[in-house]
Design an enzyme around this catalytic site. Structure first.
Site, PDB file in Angstrom:
ATOM      1  N   HIS A  24      57.351  34.315  -8.068  1.00 13.21           N
ATOM      2  CA  HIS A  24      58.594  34.613  -7.366  1.00 13.21           C
ATOM      3  C   HIS A  24      58.686  33.864  -6.040  1.00 13.21           C
ATOM      4  O   HIS A  24      59.747  33.855  -5.401  1.00 13.21           O
ATOM      5  CB  HIS A  24      58.684  36.131  -7.139  1.00 13.21           C
ATOM      6  CG  HIS A  24      60.005  36.617  -6.669  1.00 13.21           C
ATOM      7  ND1 HIS A  24      60.228  37.081  -5.386  1.00 13.21           N
ATOM      8  CD2 HIS A  24      61.194  36.716  -7.306  1.00 13.21           C
ATOM      9  CE1 HIS A  24      61.480  37.453  -5.255  1.00 13.21           C
ATOM     10  NE2 HIS A  24      62.090  37.241  -6.398  1.00 13.21           N
ATOM     11  N   TYR A  30      74.635  34.652  -0.862  1.00 14.63           N
ATOM     12  CA  TYR A  30      73.449  35.392  -0.431  1.00 14.63           C
ATOM     13  C   TYR A  30      73.026  34.874   0.940  1.00 14.63           C
ATOM     14  O   TYR A  30      72.987  33.662   1.161  1.00 14.63           O
ATOM     15  CB  TYR A  30      72.272  35.187  -1.390  1.00 14.63           C
ATOM     16  CG  TYR A  30      72.372  35.873  -2.726  1.00 14.63           C
ATOM     17  CD1 TYR A  30      73.589  36.318  -3.241  1.00 14.63           C
ATOM     18  CD2 TYR A  30      71.237  36.072  -3.499  1.00 14.63           C
ATOM     19  CE1 TYR A  30      73.664  36.937  -4.480  1.00 14.63           C
ATOM     20  CE2 TYR A  30      71.300  36.690  -4.743  1.00 14.63           C
ATOM     21  CZ  TYR A  30      72.517  37.118  -5.222  1.00 14.63           C
ATOM     22  OH  TYR A  30      72.594  37.727  -6.453  1.00 14.63           O
TER      23      TYR A  30
END
Length: 720
Positions: free
Chosen positions: A445, A478
């Site tokens: 991630h 975002y």
């Protein structure tokens, strides 16, 4: 690849379940539902333009769908296997499902009420969604022709009788079930018609006035065209959600093939939620429940609209007056000052870019320059969610075709992006990129790029660390940080991280980076312990952190310990928060807020006072790819990086963190009882999104902060 045996998996919750667990922690799933309630509340916020409010309603529907498909599906699986393991707040899977069903039903009923209210406002604004009774005259004539020519050919009515078993219905698919009587002999028959996934959910009637008709309304209205010679005795819509999680098996020998097969299986997953139109005949409802596994599914009824997420189609209406004003992100001046040469700008000084206020194009420019620069010899890149736009992929392909050594770590386990990531992996491999899929039971991630460049007789490594994905679309909405550096210590650490992912070469020592699952949690605990020691010694202390979710019980307990020692703690947690703030004797020095607004707060930042009277005099500041959750600490490869460059340090602490703490137009305060209370702006309103849209960044333009709108410096007494 499997996890190295010497690295244990942290046991998520069991060590922390105790008699008073429900008084120490909020339930993770109920906290998430509270977050989605805050998203829904933005659909009622008069400060937002009307179509943007409709978008918030659609987002709340999409969020809730995914919650059922993954989280509720997981709990349902545990319930069916009679798993009695309790959550950190002391609930069994069955108890959690019971409470989720109640709260989710309330949320869905609220969504329907919001939709009814927005429909009225849309009609007043000239955007009408027609009911069957409104279809008449010229509109009916046009719709009849459109239905006959464009919709009828792609419909497939499916009879339900012993010769025709109940058809397979896809996940998130909406359908109609018809109870019919044949006119010639009175013979009853039932039919299912799936709303075609290739057609939009709403049909727009031509004309200056925006008039829409939902697909299910059209099917009901023109049912005689679908079933000539039959009388419709009853008709109702229904929609289903399926278990969409993919479990990883350690013995999987070919990860790509395993995921290709798992994605196919997911399409036929167990039905988790069955949404029925209110007023459906009891016999039809019973039939659907029996055929679709309704005995195990959560059953809901609605009289308004099934599939709230599909309302996104209406937001595309060309009405700029009903949407946020367009925003064009800035390109960092620092790089313009070097004639667009990313490497020269980064070599001169570390840079942080604040998305979406500063364009993601700078990341693409960094990769494209690396691909085209003859002195670049190697590129290494992680890809978690790259989206469907090929800009990042094309840059890596161009670099490989130019003869450079290119390595891409493609994460196949990025939920709902698995298929797209496999497509990108294939394209990269065909171009000569070395594609690595990482660990079987961990997700990679971390968002890291490194470029190795020949400069004279030496090699220099340029790095990019992001708090968000290499995704050009989400980077527009975002809020994330992109940190660029040529610091050789960080470059060496990045090389060790990539070697760990690609070859299991565990780094024996990292200079600056903390890495999950190796030591990231331990580093956070160490930093909190320092603040505890400072407070107990009478020195200034403080913790400020921003993330998406706070779940990890070990870190929460350490924050409670810090609060009891007198450390003042401010947390900006957008979504899930299991920590209970403001409880005397446990967390009275902890405050938690959530920011929900035009942009999705996504960056991960933490800062520690470090015994200094003013944080900007020496606070320790970190950026990270990880939320504070067990999965991020124990089952993912994540990074946390200290920020030492003074200019970048000040931008992140004195601009980004302070603005989040000062925001009072889009903020909600978490109460000790679990409720959230919206901030009142009072006579000093501050909107962090508007601030960053109108003010240049400190890192991007050197001394820009001193010339921009005044933002108070972070003070340990700011919110005391």
């Amino acid at each position: 690849m499997t996890r190295p045996a010497h690295l244990p998996i942290f046991d998520d919750d069991d060590p922390f379940v105790r008699e008073d667990s429900s008084e120490r922690y909020f339930n993770r799933e109920l906290s998430w539902l509270a977050f989605n309630r805050r998203v829904l509340e933005e659909a009622l916020n008069p400060a937002h333009p009307l179509l943007e409010r409709l978008r918030f309603l659609s987002i709340s529907g999409s969020n809730l769908d995914e919650f059922f498909m993954v989280r509720v599906a997981g709990l349902k699986g545990q319930q069916l296997q009679d798993v009695q393991r309790k959550s950190v707040d002391g609930r069994t899977p069955s108890e959690q499902l019971h409470d989720i069903a109640i709260e989710a039903d309330r949320l869905m009923q609220a969504q329907q009420q919001v939709w009814i209210s927005l429909c009225e406002e849309l009609a007043d604004a000239g955007i009408a969604v027609l009911d069957a009774r409104d279809i008449e005259g010229e509109a009916e004539s046009w719709l009849e022709g459109h239905f006959r020519d464009q919709i009828f050919p792609i419909l497939t009515p499916q009879a339900l009788d012993p010769a025709h078993p109940f058809p397979f219905l896809p996940n998130r698919g909406s359908s109609l079930i018809f109870d019919l009587v044949r006119l010639s002999d009175g013979e009853p028959i039932r039919e299912v018609v799936l709303l075609p996934g290739t057609a939009p959910r709403f049909v727009r009637i031509p004309g200056k006035t925006a008039r829409y008709v939902a697909m299910e309304t059209l099917l009901k209205h023109f049912s005689a065209m679908i079933f000539p010679g039959y009388r419709v005795k009853g008709c109702a819509a229904f929609r289903l959600l399926r278990d969409s999680d993919i479990e990883i098996e350690e013995e999987a020998e070919d990860l790509v093939r395993y995921f290709a097969n798992a994605i196919k299986r997911r399409r036929r997953g167990r039905v988790i939620r069955l949404d029925l139109e209110t007023g459906m005949h009891d016999e039809l409802g019973t039939l659907l429940k029996e055929e679709l596994g309704g005995g195990d599914a959560i059953i809901t009824e609605s009289a308004a609209f099934l599939g709230v997420s599909d309302l996104e189609v209406l937001v595309d209406e060309d009405r700029p007056d009903l949407k946020f004003p367009p925003y064009s992100p800035r390109f960092p001046e620092r790089i313009r000052e070097f004639g667009g040469d990313c490497f020269a700008a980064i070599k001169a000084k570390d840079i942080v870019v604040h998305h979406p206020y500063e364009t993601f194009d700078v990341v693409l420019a960094f990769l494209r320059q690396a691909a085209n620069d003859p002195d670049v010899v190697a590129i290494k890149q992680t890809l978690y969610r790259a989206g469907k736009q090929p800009a990042v992929i094309n840059a890596l392909i161009a670099a490989a075709e130019a003869g450079k050594s290119v390595t891409a770590v493609v994460e196949l386990k990025a939920r709902f992006d698995e298929e797209q990531n496999m497509l990108w992996a294939n394209a990269l491999e065909r171009a000569g990129v070395q594609v690595v899929y990482g660990f079987i039971d961990w997700k990679t991630h971390a968002k890291i790029s490194m470029v190795v460049r020949r400069e004279g007789s030496e090699y220099r490594t340029y790095c990019h660390f992001g708090t968000g994905n290499y995704h050009p679309i989400t980077a527009r909405i975002y809020t994330d940080l992109s940190f660029f550096t040529a610091d050789p210590r960080i470059g060496a650490d990045a090389a060790h991280v990539f070697n760990y992912i690609t070859g299991y070469v565990e780094p024996q020592q990292l200079g600056l980076i903390s890495l999950s699952p190796r030591d990231l949690r331990a580093k956070l605990v160490e930093m909190i312990d320092i603040e505890i020691a400072n407070a107990e010694a009478g020195k200034p202390s403080g913790i400020w952190a921003k993330m998406n979710s706070l779940v990890d019980p070990a870190v929460i307990e350490k924050l409670y310990e810090a609060s009891n020692a007198g450390v003042e703690i401010d947390l900006v947690i957008r979504g899930i928060c299991c920590l209970r703030p403001g409880v005397p004797g446990m967390s009275e020095h902890i405050r938690v807020k959530s920011v929900i607004g035009r942009f999705l707060e996504h960056s991960r930042i933490c800062a520690f006072g470090n015994g200094k009277a003013l944080p900007n005099d020496g606070a320790k500041v970190f950026i990270s790819s990880a939320d504070w959750m067990p999965r991020n600490f124990d089952r993912r490869v994540e990074y946390m990086l200290p920020i030492e460059n003074p200019t970048v340090h000040d931008q992140i602490l004195d601009q980004v963190m302070v603005a989040n703490l000062l925001d009072n137009e889009q903020s909600w305060e978490l109460q000790a009882d679990g409720g959230y209370v919206r901030d009142e702006p009072g006579d000093r309103p501050f909107n962090l999104h508007r601030y960053f849209m109108t003010n240049p960044s400190l890192s991007g333009r050197g001394a820009a902060l001193s010339n921009s709108e005044s933002v108070p410096k972070l003070s340990l007494r700011r919110r005391r």
